[in-house]
Enzyme design. Structure first.
Site, PDB file in Angstrom:
ATOM      1  N   ARG A  50      50.355  62.025  34.807  1.00  0.00           N
ATOM      2  CA  ARG A  50      51.763  62.355  35.065  1.00  0.00           C
ATOM      3  C   ARG A  50      52.491  62.496  33.740  1.00  0.00           C
ATOM      4  O   ARG A  50      53.099  61.543  33.246  1.00  0.00           O
ATOM      5  CB  ARG A  50      52.409  61.279  35.933  1.00  0.00           C
ATOM      6  CG  ARG A  50      51.796  61.183  37.322  1.00  0.00           C
ATOM      7  CD  ARG A  50      52.408  60.049  38.111  1.00  0.00           C
ATOM      8  NE  ARG A  50      51.859  59.973  39.462  1.00  0.00           N
ATOM      9  CZ  ARG A  50      52.199  59.071  40.366  1.00  0.00           C
ATOM     10  NH1 ARG A  50      53.101  58.144  40.058  1.00  0.00           N
ATOM     11  NH2 ARG A  50      51.654  59.070  41.562  1.00  0.00           N
ATOM     12  N   ASP A  52      55.164  63.232  30.860  1.00  0.00           N
ATOM     13  CA  ASP A  52      56.605  63.006  30.785  1.00  0.00           C
ATOM     14  C   ASP A  52      57.361  64.307  30.572  1.00  0.00           C
ATOM     15  O   ASP A  52      56.775  65.354  30.257  1.00  0.00           O
ATOM     16  CB  ASP A  52      56.934  62.073  29.612  1.00  0.00           C
ATOM     17  CG  ASP A  52      56.509  60.642  29.856  1.00  0.00           C
ATOM     18  OD1 ASP A  52      56.196  60.301  31.006  1.00  0.00           O
ATOM     19  OD2 ASP A  52      56.486  59.870  28.881  1.00  0.00           O
ATOM     20  N   ARG A 195      52.869  58.319  22.651  1.00  0.00           N
ATOM     21  CA  ARG A 195      54.084  58.525  21.858  1.00  0.00           C
ATOM     22  C   ARG A 195      54.516  57.240  21.154  1.00  0.00           C
ATOM     23  O   ARG A 195      54.979  57.282  20.011  1.00  0.00           O
ATOM     24  CB  ARG A 195      55.198  59.067  22.740  1.00  0.00           C
ATOM     25  CG  ARG A 195      54.950  60.497  23.227  1.00  0.00           C
ATOM     26  CD  ARG A 195      55.939  60.895  24.305  1.00  0.00           C
ATOM     27  NE  ARG A 195      57.302  60.764  23.818  1.00  0.00           N
ATOM     28  CZ  ARG A 195      58.368  60.714  24.619  1.00  0.00           C
ATOM     29  NH1 ARG A 195      58.218  60.769  25.941  1.00  0.00           N
ATOM     30  NH2 ARG A 195      59.575  60.610  24.106  1.00  0.00           N
TER      31      ARG A 195
END
Length: 242
Positions: A50, A52, A195
């Site tokens: 999924r 972002d 990230r």
């Protein structure tokens, strides 16, 4: 019923992420809408990851089941005719009935792209970092995350997961004068993990944190101890292995 696996490429710039959300346009929404139009069925997809808002994919994998007798070529061609220009179907394959894009995956690979000077053409796909960086520290940080660890320090707060342990099988930096690319592969990734790792490693390479502090962060199991999350636009889901 036929179980179909799609490999997708998309530019995440104008999406709120993969998953359908009430606050904007999602990749899942446009893919399921195109599938419904093509197959005249209510289609629900499963995705390998999924992604972002703003994150891109070169190798996102989804699967869905259909009772229609369209050929794989017809499905791929039909979807590419219906999808917006920022999403493309690279491959369509028939898979066993028990195949699930998320739960059948054994490994996922991401890349994160940084440029050393401003780029008008690549601004939607890279993070511009103009600061002086110690490349040796980037390499040493990446070595520290190899293997099995608890990555809670690099997971967004509020993540709904049973545990935070991941096995990182590859983590390395490709460094040139013009660009820096981080490549990482693992059996699973947590929400926001790549990230957060990239942002923290860049802080180490800038001299804001030490290598020892990075090791402490990994052991802390506390997201507040880690650094900033790198901007979404530099991240790509590259490949999913089954």
């Amino acid at each position: 019923m036929k179980n179909v696996k799609l490999t997708l490429e998309y530019d995440g710039t104008d999406f709120v992420g993969w998953q359908i959300q009430p606050n904007g346009r999602s990749v899942q929404e446009v893919v399921e809408k195109a599938l419904g139009t093509l197959l005249q069925e209510d289609i629900r997809t499963n995705a390998a990851g999924r992604t972002d808002a703003g994150v891109h994919a070169r190798g996102q994998v989804v699967n869905f089941k259909t009772s229609k007798e369209y050929s794989l070529g017809e499905i791929q061609k039909g979807l590419n005719a219906l999808l917006p220009e920022d999403v493309a179907v690279l491959r369509a394959e028939e898979v066993p009935d028990d195949f699930h894009a998320r739960y059948s995956a054994r490994e996922r690979s991401y890349s994160y792209h940084i440029v050393r000077q401003p780029s008008a053409l690549m601004r939607k796909f890279t993070w511009y970092v103009g600061y002086k960086l110690d490349s040796n520290l980037l390499v040493e940080c990446s070595r520290r995350i190899l293997g099995e660890h608890d990555f809670q320090s690099f997971s967004k707060n509020g993540s709904a997961t049973q545990h935070y342990r991941c096995i990182v099988r590859r983590a390395d930096w490709e460094i040139t004068d013009a660009s820096i690319i981080f490549r990482v592969s693992a059996n699973r990734f947590l929400y926001g993990m790549v990230r957060a790792m990239v942002g923290t490693m860049i802080e180490v390479a800038r001299g804001y944190r030490t290598l020892e502090e990075f090791e402490d962060i990994l052991r802390a199991k506390d997201r507040s101890k880690a650094g900033m999350s790198a901007p979404a636009q530099g991240l790509f889901l590259e490949e999913v292995v089954y």
